[in-house]
Design a protein around this motif. Structure first.
Motif, mmCIF file in Angstrom:
data_model
loop_
_atom_site.group_PDB
_atom_site.id
_atom_site.type_symbol
_atom_site.label_atom_id
_atom_site.label_comp_id
_atom_site.label_asym_id
_atom_site.label_seq_id
_atom_site.Cartn_x
_atom_site.Cartn_y
_atom_site.Cartn_z
ATOM 1 N N ALA A 411 0.817 -1.220 0.000
ATOM 2 C CA ALA A 411 0.000 0.000 0.000
ATOM 3 C C ALA A 411 0.849 1.269 0.000
ATOM 4 C CB ALA A 411 -0.924 -0.007 1.208
ATOM 5 N N GLY A 412 2.189 1.115 -0.008
ATOM 6 C CA GLY A 412 3.070 2.280 -0.109
ATOM 7 C C GLY A 412 3.578 2.830 1.196
ATOM 8 N N TRP A 413 3.358 2.119 2.302
ATOM 9 C CA TRP A 413 3.816 2.582 3.617
ATOM 10 C C TRP A 413 5.166 1.930 3.924
ATOM 11 C CZ3 TRP A 413 1.249 6.410 6.026
ATOM 12 C CH2 TRP A 413 -0.065 6.671 5.611
ATOM 13 N N THR A 526 7.973 3.849 12.885
ATOM 14 C CA THR A 526 6.653 4.087 12.328
ATOM 15 C C THR A 526 6.714 4.191 10.813
ATOM 16 O OG1 THR A 526 5.910 5.219 14.305
ATOM 17 C CG2 THR A 526 4.709 5.688 12.296
ATOM 18 N N LEU A 527 5.722 3.624 10.153
ATOM 19 C CA LEU A 527 5.635 3.699 8.698
ATOM 20 C C LEU A 527 5.200 5.088 8.267
ATOM 21 C CD1 LEU A 527 3.804 0.317 8.051
ATOM 22 C CD2 LEU A 527 6.240 0.776 7.805
ATOM 23 N N LEU A 534 2.028 6.804 9.652
ATOM 24 C CA LEU A 534 0.824 5.989 9.723
ATOM 25 C C LEU A 534 0.350 5.958 11.180
ATOM 26 C CD1 LEU A 534 -1.340 4.240 8.607
ATOM 27 C CD2 LEU A 534 0.266 2.337 8.430
ATOM 28 N N ALA A 535 -0.460 6.950 11.528
ATOM 29 C CA ALA A 535 -0.961 7.116 12.894
ATOM 30 C C ALA A 535 -2.483 7.079 12.853
ATOM 31 C CB ALA A 535 -0.482 8.432 13.482
ATOM 32 N N LEU A 536 -3.073 6.254 13.713
ATOM 33 C CA LEU A 536 -4.520 6.060 13.740
ATOM 34 C C LEU A 536 -5.104 6.528 15.055
ATOM 35 C CD1 LEU A 536 -4.689 2.456 12.208
ATOM 36 C CD2 LEU A 536 -4.911 4.642 11.003
ATOM 37 N N ARG A 537 -6.189 7.259 14.985
ATOM 38 C CA ARG A 537 -6.860 7.743 16.184
ATOM 39 C C ARG A 537 -7.787 6.664 16.719
ATOM 40 N NH1 ARG A 537 -11.597 12.186 17.091
ATOM 41 N NH2 ARG A 537 -11.254 12.490 19.302
#
Length: 714
Positions: A411-413, A526-527, A534-537
């Motif tokens: 996915a490009g990360w 981190t990616l 790539l950080a998710l809440r």
């Protein structure tokens, strides 16, 4: 109710989240889930009801049961949008139900109302013939009959917008309801085949409630003039916060053993004291309180005070009259992934998140300390033991760090991406000690912190996540580490992080606790993609009983950190959690629960339906809060709901579930624990599991009597 998987538990459309785009349709071995094996894939319930069954002749005639509930219901009409679990509990005790659930969560004919019910014709149209018990009457003496069925159909058909109904599934497929060969027969004709016809007319309201919009909308909110169950409604007392049910003198079935049931609104964190003070006989409790009752049982003959966090001292002796009965609720907790925006709009990223999770370790974290079966839930659409259940998780694949990393790379990360500017700013924000966080955080958020920076905790999680400890050994150590981590976090001063949260995907106005080593996580592993990490809440409720969710979220955060995903946990008030975050789509990750259903083709469809544009330009998601769906899943639900052959129906449901797994819009984790403190001489009551309570058999043992192997009639 515990926040262990807080969710819209009172909403009947059940199951879990919905599904997402089907990336590689040909890649799924669906046939393996279609029931080719001679062995029933539904299996058995993971935990049966724990209710101390006793024969009726061992139970005292009379007495009052004081039963804790969350609140006094806003309405007694289960078909209105503000109906809740207490609404359903009252309806089960005072209104007709054509079917009720057995210990496997499967519908069984209720012989007190039905002599029989079956499909008597399918061509040209499906016809169901109900034969009612000749003694079945409303509390005014009028026979239950076709007029009541017809009134309920008209009210719930969806054809008259004057009725403020929350759902009409199934009723909208009825063409007509008419009297059969005699007054005890009701014939229902459908416009098109409907597999879940057994879900209809439960509960059944009298025509006096369903007959007009005014009666439907307002007449059954705080009173029911007519009832037809083992109990009748005496009053809804909002001042004293209780609902009082009394024995129905016109009940034709086995007489209720109790004279009265008082449903008393008691907050979860006050129930242990209310039980100890002699104000309650039955109450679902938090796991921390369950420990107190267990300790009290071991401390017989003492008056040692038992302490709980933030609770007043409760003498052990006061709790020794109670026992804790344990089962699993007919509901499961799942990780929801919002696929409508951000990195999770890419199915590869959602699948990577799912493949990074050790679901067995997460189930053990919650259930193993309680002595309950720590088995991950394998279906979005049913629970183990229910007819449609099969473990479909293989369609997505089990925990595999390498596969998760490969999906993210595709996915490009990539690790160590160009996030230098963000890192510098984050380091500056994290190093500015002593600076107070802005109290006026937007959206009601109570705090955000970054998970994944602690090398030791990541190392501790390795055994549970990479397959080296597949049997769960070492989880006790993990649990201790989580307890330690939670204690440390609870003592932190919240400061410094508002700027960081804004820069890296947190909610505007949210803040990170002092001591969060977020910059190291961003820079080291981190990616990143297009200069962004790539950080998710990760949004959670913050109220009483939410500790378990916090522990699970922390573990998930560490699992995701191992593949390069940072999670920013944001705790918000209970009042805003669903309305302002889940329903509004303001989250990346979230934990909440859905109830299981014996009728997934009907009840689960709105939870997984593909969102469609509404007339005003908004997106109509129904109950699909992850906002990912496919035409294929919708078609499978439609086919299942129109298939009267039970085996084919279950096969289609399992195929739909496999595609929901593949889309990774939601990841089932564990069945919710059900812990109930019960007075020791109270029988046929406790943690009911998948079964419907038999209210007429609830009662207190006669002196010297002991519970029997199974309940029986007179």
């Amino acid at each position: 109710m515990s926040h262990d998987g807080v969710g819209p538990m009172s909403v009947r459309p059940s199951a879990a989240l919905r599904s997402a785009a089907f990336l590689v349709a040909g890649a799924l071995a669906v046939s393996a889930l279609a029931g080719c094996s001679s062995k029933d894939p539904a299996g058995k319930p993971l935990a049966g009801p724990d209710i101390a069954p006793a024969a009726r002749d061992l139970i005292v005639d009379g007495g009052k049961l004081r039963w804790a509930v969350d609140s006094v219901p806003e309405t007694l009409n289960t078909f209105q949008s503000d109906a809740d679990a207490v609404t359903s509990r009252v309806a089960q005790a005072v209104l007709p139900s054509m079917y009720r659930m057995d210990a496997k969560g499967r519908p069984q004919r209720n012989a007190d109302y039905l002599e029989s019910a079956k499909v008597v014709d399918t061509k040209p149209k499906q016809v169901v013939l109900y034969k009612l018990d000749q003694q079945a009457v409303w509390s005014d003496g009028r026979e239950i009959g076709a007029a009541d069925f017809a009134a309920q159909w008209r009210a719930l058909s969806g054809k008259d917008s004057s009725y403020w109904t929350a759902r009409n599934a199934g009723y909208d497929r009825i063409e007509k309801v008419e009297r059969g060969a005699n007054d005890l027969e009701v014939k229902v004709t459908f416009t098109r085949p409907y597999a879940d016809w057994k879900s209809l007319f439960t509960p059944l309201y009298p025509k006096e409630v369903m007959g007009t919009p005014d009666a439907f909308n307002d007449g059954a909110r705080k009173k029911l003039k007519l009832t037809a169950g083992p109990f009748a409604l005496k009053l809804v007392d909002t001042k004293n916060e209780q609902v009082v049910l009394v024995r129905n003198p016109r009940w034709w079935g086995r007489p209720a053993k109790l004279d009265e049931i008082d449903l008393k609104a008691v907050p979860l964190d006050e129930r242990a004291e209310a039980l100890a003070d002699g104000k309650l006989d039955l109450a679902e409790i938090d796991p921390s309180d369950a420990d107190r009752f267990t300790l009290a049982g071991r401390a017989k003959g003492t008056s040692t005070p038992l302490m709980g966090p933030g609770k007043r001292r409760t003498p052990a002796k006061a709790l020794q009259d109670f026992t804790v009965r344990k089962s699993l609720e007919p509901a499961y907790t799942q990780l929801a992934l919002n696929g409508s925006m951000g990195p999770l709009a890419d199915e590869r990223v959602r699948r990577a998140v799912a493949r990074a999770l050790d679901r067995t370790a997460l189930a053990q974290t919650v259930l193993k300390p309680l002595g309950l079966p720590a088995v991950p839930v394998g279906s979005h659409l049913a629970l183990s033991g229910q007819a449609a259940y099969a473990d479909g998780s293989g369609a997505l694949g089990h925990q595999d760090t390498a596969k998760a990393e490969a999906l993210l790379a595709d996915a490009g990360w990539v690790r160590g991406g160009p996030v230098k500017e963000q890192q510098k700013e984050a380091e500056k924000a994290a190093g500015a000690k002593g600076k107070k966080a802005d109290d006026e955080s937007e959206g009601g958020d109570e705090g955000t912190y970054i998970v994944g920076e602690d090398d030791k905790d990541n190392k501790d999680d390795t055994n549970g996540e990479n397959g080296k400890n597949g049997d769960g050994r070492g989880d006790d150590k993990d649990a201790r580490d989580h307890t330690r981590t939670q204690a440390q976090e609870s003592g932190r001063h919240l400061e410094d992080g508002k700027q960081y949260a804004r820069q890296h995907g947190g909610a505007p106005g949210a803040y990170a606790p002092k001591g969060t080593a977020a910059p190291a996580a961003v820079g080291a592993g981190t990616l990143a993609k297009d200069g962004k990490p790539l950080a998710l809440r990760f949004v959670l409720p913050s109220g009483t009983g939410s500790d378990v969710l916090g522990t699970v979220a922390d573990r998930i955060g560490r699992m995701l950190q191992k593949v390069g995903i940072t999670t920013q946990i944001t705790k918000v008030s209970d009042e805003s959690y669903f309305k302002d975050h889940i329903a509004a789509g303001q989250f990346d990750l979230a934990l909440y629960s859905w109830p299981a259903s014996a009728f997934p083709a009907t009840d689960a469809r709105p939870v997984y339906a593909k969102p469609v544009p509404a007339a005003d330009g908004s997106l109509d998601v129904q109950q699909n809060y992850t906002r990912v769906g496919t035409d294929q899943v919708d078609q499978l639900f439609d086919q299942a709901s129109a298939t009267l052959d039970g085996g084919k129906n279950h096969s289609l449901i399992r195929k739909a579930d496999s595609r929901i797994w593949a889309a990774a819009g939601s990841i089932p984790l564990y069945q919710r624990p059900q812990l109930t403190a019960v007075r020791k001489n109270l029988v046929n009551a406790g943690s009911f599991g998948l079964t419907t309570p038999v209210y007429e058999d609830l009662g207190f043992l006669k002196k010297g009597a002991k519970p029997s192997a199974s309940p029986s009639g007179d």
